[in-house]
Design a protein around this motif. Structure first.
Motif, PDB file in Angstrom:
ATOM      1  N   GLN A 152       0.831  -1.204   0.000  1.00 22.96           N
ATOM      2  CA  GLN A 152       0.000   0.000   0.000  1.00 22.96           C
ATOM      3  C   GLN A 152       0.865   1.253   0.000  1.00 22.96           C
ATOM      4  OE1 GLN A 152      -2.386  -0.943   3.499  1.00 22.96           O
ATOM      5  NE2 GLN A 152      -4.219  -1.066   2.240  1.00 22.96           N
ATOM      6  N   TRP A 153       1.951   1.213   0.738  1.00 26.64           N
ATOM      7  CA  TRP A 153       2.851   2.359   0.769  1.00 26.64           C
ATOM      8  C   TRP A 153       3.614   2.497  -0.545  1.00 26.64           C
ATOM      9  CZ3 TRP A 153       8.396   2.111   1.057  1.00 26.64           C
ATOM     10  CH2 TRP A 153       9.000   3.369   1.166  1.00 26.64           C
ATOM     11  N   LEU A 154       4.064   1.373  -1.116  1.00 25.74           N
ATOM     12  CA  LEU A 154       4.804   1.418  -2.379  1.00 25.74           C
ATOM     13  C   LEU A 154       3.968   2.029  -3.493  1.00 25.74           C
ATOM     14  CD1 LEU A 154       6.585  -2.060  -2.387  1.00 25.74           C
ATOM     15  CD2 LEU A 154       7.652   0.165  -2.046  1.00 25.74           C
ATOM     16  N   PHE A 155       2.673   1.696  -3.540  1.00 22.87           N
ATOM     17  CA  PHE A 155       1.796   2.168  -4.615  1.00 22.87           C
ATOM     18  C   PHE A 155       0.912   3.324  -4.167  1.00 22.87           C
ATOM     19  CE2 PHE A 155       2.946  -2.077  -6.003  1.00 22.87           C
ATOM     20  CZ  PHE A 155       3.113  -1.925  -7.363  1.00 22.87           C
ATOM     21  N   ASP A 156       1.312   4.028  -3.129  1.00 31.07           N
ATOM     22  CA  ASP A 156       0.530   5.164  -2.655  1.00 31.07           C
ATOM     23  C   ASP A 156       0.510   6.267  -3.716  1.00 31.07           C
ATOM     24  OD1 ASP A 156      -0.812   6.526  -0.237  1.00 31.07           O
ATOM     25  OD2 ASP A 156       0.694   7.992  -0.877  1.00 31.07           O
ATOM     26  N   GLN A 157      -0.626   6.968  -3.797  1.00 30.36           N
ATOM     27  CA  GLN A 157      -0.797   7.976  -4.838  1.00 30.36           C
ATOM     28  C   GLN A 157       0.146   9.162  -4.663  1.00 30.36           C
ATOM     29  OE1 GLN A 157      -4.798   9.443  -5.146  1.00 30.36           O
ATOM     30  NE2 GLN A 157      -4.347  10.857  -6.814  1.00 30.36           N
ATOM     31  N   GLY A 160       4.064   7.271  -2.801  1.00 33.23           N
ATOM     32  CA  GLY A 160       4.507   5.943  -3.188  1.00 33.23           C
ATOM     33  C   GLY A 160       5.838   5.942  -3.920  1.00 33.23           C
ATOM     34  N   ASN A 163       5.378   5.430  -7.939  1.00 29.32           N
ATOM     35  CA  ASN A 163       5.086   6.661  -8.687  1.00 29.32           C
ATOM     36  C   ASN A 163       6.298   7.575  -8.772  1.00 29.32           C
ATOM     37  OD1 ASN A 163       2.512   5.762  -9.042  1.00 29.32           O
ATOM     38  ND2 ASN A 163       1.531   7.233  -7.681  1.00 29.32           N
TER      39      ASN A 163
END
Length: 324
Positions: A152-157, A160, A163
């Motif tokens: 969830q943290w890696l792909f946070d908007q 992340g 990103n």
């Protein structure tokens, strides 16, 4: 002394088995029951923890259980209404199809990547193999909730790492991209998470299985001019075919009933477009507080999984019969 007297004094002649060997002694009944006594504790615990729970869930699926019934302590039997409503619902069948596709895609990726890494382990040196094996074990041993939180943290908007790296590499449109804002992007994150957690099991077990293959078979294949792919199809795969079948069977069960990863990433969103059957049962039962309906969906999930498993086992047995 007469001949008859001598025969009586000598007693009955010993019985002689086939070929002059002594006859086999009859087995004791107690020895025959030892295997059953050994598995009795495990079977009792399984029935207590799983069987009774399944029975209670099955009884609940035939009830109309809402907050009102819980507060009033009233049991309202609804027969097969819960099952009829779900089997006649297009939403249920849409979630079922989504679950099957999701399971097939994940199992295919897990088996391909796991086999490639397992074969790589077999060809690496001792130090590199130890480092890669340690990395796989650490990924496999990480708790599911902890791993999901990291993803969830890696792909946070906003914050992340994914990103940030994509933006740094020149893909500036991904700077504030919401990975959980769409159906396919959310499934992408969930798939990456599940594959990352499941590949170590396949890779390590495949490497362990390759150590049982006689090296003479590979030497003979090399003398015949077989390349890497030919050696895999003619030596590795036939020898490890039972492993591939059993591992695929286990992965289908584990992925189909996966709940934590799907629910924790986005709770089946957006707009319930990433719900699989376990998440759908939870949302209908606990989320909507229609516990009887949720129990019915869970029972239907078990039936569908058993049907898929039976179909898979029938294909495996048919394939083995054709080879014989």
């Amino acid at each position: 002394m007469s001949a008859q007297t001598e025969e009586v004094a000598a007693g009955p002649a010993p019985r002689i088995g086939k070929g002059g060997a002594p006859p086999p002694r009859p087995r004791k009944r107690l020895a025959d029951g030892v295997p059953y006594l050994l598995i009795l504790p495990a079977a009792a615990v399984t029935v207590l923890l799983l069987g009774w729970t399944l029975v209670k869930n099955g009884l609940l699926s035939f009830q109309n259980l809402n907050p009102r019934q819980l507060i009033q302590h009233v049991t309202e039997w609804s027969g097969v209404d819960n099952y009829s409503e779900q089997l006649g619902s297009s939403e249920f069948w849409g979630v079922t199809a989504r679950s099957v596709v999701f399971t097939a895609a994940n199992v295919a990726l897990i088996m391909v990547l796991g086999c490639l890494i397992g074969l790589l382990l077999a060809r690496l040196g001792t130090k590199l193999r130890l480092m890669l094996s340690l990395s796989l074990v650490l990924a496999w041993a990480m708790p599911v909730v902890a791993a999901t939180t990291v993803f969830q943290w890696l792909f946070d908007q906003r914050f992340g790492v994914v990103n940030y790296l994509l933006d740094t590499l020149g893909w500036h449109a991904m700077a504030g991209y919401s990975w959980t804002g769409g159906q396919f992007s959310t499934f992408f994150v969930i798939t990456v998470l599940i594959v990352w957690q499941s590949v170590p099991f396949v890779a390590i077990n495949l490497y362990a299985a390759t150590t049982t293959i006689p090296k003479e078979l590979y030497e003979a294949a090399s003398l015949d001019g077989a390349g890497p792919w030919k050696r895999f199809t003619s030596v590795t795969y036939p020898f490890l075919k039972p492993f591939f079948l059993a591992t695929t069977f286990l992965e289908v069960i584990w992925i189909f009933k996966a709940f934590t990863q799907v629910f924790a990433i986005n709770e089946g969103g957006p707009d319930r477009l990433t719900e699989t059957l376990p998440v759908y049962a939870f949302q209908e039962g606990v989320g909507s507080q229609h516990f009887g309906m949720g129990a019915a969906i869970s029972i239907l999930t078990i039936v569908i999984l058993l049907a898929l498993t039976a179909h898979y086992l029938r294909l495996v047995l048919k394939q083995e019969e054709d080879e014989l």
